[in-house]
Design a protein around this motif. Structure first.
Motif, PDB file in Angstrom:
ATOM      1  N   ALA A  12      35.862  37.621   8.999  1.00  0.00           N
ATOM      2  CA  ALA A  12      35.186  36.320   8.454  1.00  0.00           C
ATOM      3  C   ALA A  12      33.756  36.360   8.827  1.00  0.00           C
ATOM      4  O   ALA A  12      33.767  36.347  10.065  1.00  0.00           O
ATOM      5  CB  ALA A  12      36.108  34.976   8.658  1.00  0.00           C
ATOM      6  N   ILE A  13      33.045  36.002   8.144  1.00  0.00           N
ATOM      7  CA  ILE A  13      31.481  35.968   8.358  1.00  0.00           C
ATOM      8  C   ILE A  13      30.978  34.689   7.697  1.00  0.00           C
ATOM      9  O   ILE A  13      31.585  34.111   6.793  1.00  0.00           O
ATOM     10  CB  ILE A  13      30.697  37.149   8.001  1.00  0.00           C
ATOM     11  CG1 ILE A  13      30.834  37.301   6.393  1.00  0.00           C
ATOM     12  CG2 ILE A  13      31.099  38.299   8.886  1.00  0.00           C
ATOM     13  CD1 ILE A  13      29.798  38.493   6.010  1.00  0.00           C
ATOM     14  N   ALA A  14      29.828  34.050   8.287  1.00  0.00           N
ATOM     15  CA  ALA A  14      28.919  33.227   7.597  1.00  0.00           C
ATOM     16  C   ALA A  14      27.976  33.706   7.021  1.00  0.00           C
ATOM     17  O   ALA A  14      27.104  34.836   7.383  1.00  0.00           O
ATOM     18  CB  ALA A  14      28.600  32.022   8.719  1.00  0.00           C
ATOM     19  N   ASP A  15      27.749  33.006   5.895  1.00  0.00           N
ATOM     20  CA  ASP A  15      26.370  33.332   5.216  1.00  0.00           C
ATOM     21  C   ASP A  15      25.362  32.204   5.232  1.00  0.00           C
ATOM     22  O   ASP A  15      25.460  31.393   4.589  1.00  0.00           O
ATOM     23  CB  ASP A  15      26.671  33.599   3.658  1.00  0.00           C
ATOM     24  CG  ASP A  15      25.535  34.091   2.780  1.00  0.00           C
ATOM     25  OD1 ASP A  15      24.285  34.576   3.272  1.00  0.00           O
ATOM     26  OD2 ASP A  15      25.611  34.447   1.506  1.00  0.00           O
ATOM     27  N   THR A  16      24.286  32.293   5.915  1.00  0.00           N
ATOM     28  CA  THR A  16      23.276  31.357   6.352  1.00  0.00           C
ATOM     29  C   THR A  16      22.211  31.305   5.236  1.00  0.00           C
ATOM     30  O   THR A  16      21.395  30.395   5.324  1.00  0.00           O
ATOM     31  CB  THR A  16      22.415  31.785   7.610  1.00  0.00           C
ATOM     32  OG1 THR A  16      22.115  33.272   7.694  1.00  0.00           O
ATOM     33  CG2 THR A  16      23.686  31.598   8.732  1.00  0.00           C
ATOM     34  N   ARG A  17      22.313  32.323   4.047  1.00  0.00           N
ATOM     35  CA  ARG A  17      21.333  32.138   3.027  1.00  0.00           C
ATOM     36  C   ARG A  17      21.606  30.964   2.278  1.00  0.00           C
ATOM     37  O   ARG A  17      20.467  30.726   1.309  1.00  0.00           O
ATOM     38  CB  ARG A  17      21.409  33.518   2.412  1.00  0.00           C
ATOM     39  CG  ARG A  17      21.021  34.891   3.080  1.00  0.00           C
ATOM     40  CD  ARG A  17      21.213  36.016   2.256  1.00  0.00           C
ATOM     41  NE  ARG A  17      22.709  35.776   1.969  1.00  0.00           N
ATOM     42  CZ  ARG A  17      23.247  36.953   1.013  1.00  0.00           C
ATOM     43  NH1 ARG A  17      22.592  37.770   0.473  1.00  0.00           N
ATOM     44  NH2 ARG A  17      24.568  36.752   0.541  1.00  0.00           N
ATOM     45  N   VAL A  18      23.021  30.481   2.505  1.00  0.00           N
ATOM     46  CA  VAL A  18      23.267  29.332   1.426  1.00  0.00           C
ATOM     47  C   VAL A  18      23.526  28.077   2.280  1.00  0.00           C
ATOM     48  O   VAL A  18      23.673  28.228   3.534  1.00  0.00           O
ATOM     49  CB  VAL A  18      24.615  29.870   0.569  1.00  0.00           C
ATOM     50  CG1 VAL A  18      24.335  31.117  -0.189  1.00  0.00           C
ATOM     51  CG2 VAL A  18      25.713  29.734   1.435  1.00  0.00           C
ATOM     52  N   SER A  19      23.252  27.064   1.450  1.00  0.00           N
ATOM     53  CA  SER A  19      23.675  25.774   2.051  1.00  0.00           C
ATOM     54  C   SER A  19      25.071  25.857   2.601  1.00  0.00           C
ATOM     55  O   SER A  19      25.997  25.866   1.992  1.00  0.00           O
ATOM     56  CB  SER A  19      23.584  24.621   1.162  1.00  0.00           C
ATOM     57  OG  SER A  19      23.508  23.327   1.880  1.00  0.00           O
ATOM     58  N   GLY A  20      25.025  25.295   3.916  1.00  0.00           N
ATOM     59  CA  GLY A  20      26.321  24.982   4.550  1.00  0.00           C
ATOM     60  C   GLY A  20      26.827  26.209   5.348  1.00  0.00           C
ATOM     61  O   GLY A  20      27.883  26.190   6.162  1.00  0.00           O
ATOM     62  N   GLY A  21      26.072  27.182   5.800  1.00  0.00           N
ATOM     63  CA  GLY A  21      26.452  28.442   6.390  1.00  0.00           C
ATOM     64  C   GLY A  21      26.700  28.012   8.059  1.00  0.00           C
ATOM     65  O   GLY A  21      27.287  28.516   8.433  1.00  0.00           O
ATOM     66  N   GLU A  22      25.844  27.060   8.596  1.00  0.00           N
ATOM     67  CA  GLU A  22      25.868  26.547   9.949  1.00  0.00           C
ATOM     68  C   GLU A  22      27.375  25.902  10.021  1.00  0.00           C
ATOM     69  O   GLU A  22      27.609  25.813  11.232  1.00  0.00           O
ATOM     70  CB  GLU A  22      24.819  25.822  10.314  1.00  0.00           C
ATOM     71  CG  GLU A  22      23.342  26.473  10.524  1.00  0.00           C
ATOM     72  CD  GLU A  22      22.922  26.680   8.988  1.00  0.00           C
ATOM     73  OE1 GLU A  22      23.317  26.025   8.086  1.00  0.00           O
ATOM     74  OE2 GLU A  22      21.734  27.326   8.769  1.00  0.00           O
ATOM     75  N   SER A  23      27.831  25.371   8.999  1.00  0.00           N
ATOM     76  CA  SER A  23      29.307  24.653   9.377  1.00  0.00           C
ATOM     77  C   SER A  23      30.268  25.379   8.752  1.00  0.00           C
ATOM     78  O   SER A  23      31.416  24.518   8.355  1.00  0.00           O
ATOM     79  CB  SER A  23      29.050  23.158   8.862  1.00  0.00           C
ATOM     80  OG  SER A  23      28.754  23.092   7.549  1.00  0.00           O
ATOM     81  N   ALA A  24      30.140  26.632   8.209  1.00  0.00           N
ATOM     82  CA  ALA A  24      31.061  27.300   7.432  1.00  0.00           C
ATOM     83  C   ALA A  24      32.233  27.376   8.545  1.00  0.00           C
ATOM     84  O   ALA A  24      32.435  27.694   9.669  1.00  0.00           O
ATOM     85  CB  ALA A  24      30.559  28.742   7.123  1.00  0.00           C
ATOM     86  N   ARG A  25      33.559  27.698   7.577  1.00  0.00           N
ATOM     87  CA  ARG A  25      34.773  27.830   8.512  1.00  0.00           C
ATOM     88  C   ARG A  25      35.851  28.329   7.478  1.00  0.00           C
ATOM     89  O   ARG A  25      35.799  28.175   6.376  1.00  0.00           O
ATOM     90  CB  ARG A  25      35.423  26.428   8.891  1.00  0.00           C
ATOM     91  CG  ARG A  25      35.430  25.381   8.052  1.00  0.00           C
ATOM     92  CD  ARG A  25      35.781  24.018   8.734  1.00  0.00           C
ATOM     93  NE  ARG A  25      37.299  23.649   8.784  1.00  0.00           N
ATOM     94  CZ  ARG A  25      37.697  22.877   9.394  1.00  0.00           C
ATOM     95  NH1 ARG A  25      37.222  22.234  10.429  1.00  0.00           N
ATOM     96  NH2 ARG A  25      38.937  22.515   9.531  1.00  0.00           N
TER      97      ARG A  25
END
Length: 312
Positions: A149-162
């Motif tokens: 599992a990874i977060a994609d900070t290029r899109v909105s919501g990446g910092e709160s992704a879960r």
């Protein structure tokens, strides 16, 4: 030279001799056709992501020993002397497709344009699902599922992704029957691995921070808290012993909910034994990986299976 008989196909040569030489000529032409050089006439499609199924039409393809995208070998299946099916390998760019046979090589006159899903970050190793065409060694008797599992900070919501995980399951098909080896609810084990470069090229990792949702009986990976890491998880149950029967393959499944800005991929490894440690001695053998799964407000059933081998 004078005094030597020069055979010729004319009215002077006896009929029997003419027939014999005609037969030899036809045999020579036939053998030349059978041992002719390989040739690529066309490929279809001429573009797509890793894992794309490419049809190669040509001549003398029946003895193909390798298909290359640049210098990267790809899995292939011989359909006929005039047709191959090739799977675009991972970690390749857009080099020409080359078919290799004992008689020589042929490079496609048409370029293949590699176009991966733009939702998948560039540093990811496997940008599309694949099944390892190399079977696990015969002395490997165990298996364990895993996920990334990874977060994609290029899109909105990446910092709160879960990513929420309700359950994971590993089953294997042996003698035509599906046998469940692990079935775990609301828990995983795992670690945080370097993301740049992908997994860091070694086994360094940090403990994985887990949050438990008791109401939903799930475990939560807050991948947005560490966007610089790969959240690599595996089943909390011990490695399972493979069934003592004719094994067709195994399937890893999970029920997950992926928030905006998160991505997930599933897979599993075969292992030498249930207790052998991870190391450089070739103790594990990756069976393959699934396609990536993307955000949804709904729970998703995700899976990877190597049953049936590469999907030609």
């Amino acid at each position: 030279m004078q005094g030597l008989y020069q055979p010729a196909f004319n009215s002077i040569a006896p009929p029997a001799r003419r027939l014999r030489y005609a037969g030899l000529l036809l045999l020579s032409i036939s053998l030349a056709g059978q041992s002719g050089l390989v040739q690529i006439v066309r490929i279809s499609p001429t573009g797509g992501p890793e894992g794309t199924r490419v049809t190669v039409i040509g001549k003398n393809l029946q003895e193909t020993s390798a298909v290359l995208f640049g210098e990267v070998r790809s899995d292939f299946k011989i359909i006929s002397p005039d047709e191959l099916v090739v799977l675009v390998p991972h970690n390749t760019s857009t080099p020409p497709l080359t078919v290799v046979t004992p008689q020589g090589r042929s490079r496609s006159p048409f370029a293949f344009s590699l176009v991966n899903d733009p939702r998948i970050p560039d540093e990811v190793s496997y940008k599309a699902g694949y099944v390892n065409s190399v079977a696990q060694p015969s002395d490997f008797h165990s298996a364990r599922l895993w996920g990334i599992a990874i977060a994609d900070t290029r899109v909105s919501g990446g910092e709160s992704a879960r990513v929420e995980i309700a359950w994971t399951q590993l089953s294997c098909r042996a003698d035509g029957k599906d046998i469940v080896l692990n079935d775990d609810r609301g828990n995983v084990h795992g670690g945080l691995y370097l993301r740049q470069p992908w997994f860091g090229g070694h086994n360094y990792h940090e403990p994985i921070p887990l949050v438990y949702d008791l109401a939903l009986h799930s475990v939560v990976l807050n991948v947005g808290l560490r966007t610089d890491r790969v959240w690599h998880f595996w089943s909390p149950s011990p490695r399972a012993t493979l069934p003592q029967a004719e094994l067709e393959g195994c399937t890893a499944r999970a029920r997950v909910r992926i928030s905006q800005g998160a991505l997930l991929q599933m897979g599993f490894d075969y292992w030498r034994s249930p207790t052998v440690p991870y190391g450089s001695g070739g103790n594990n053998h990756e069976a393959g990986a699934s396609n990536w799964y993307f955000p949804s407000d709904q729970w998703q059933d995700v899976m990877f299976s190597d049953i049936g081998g590469p999907k030609f």
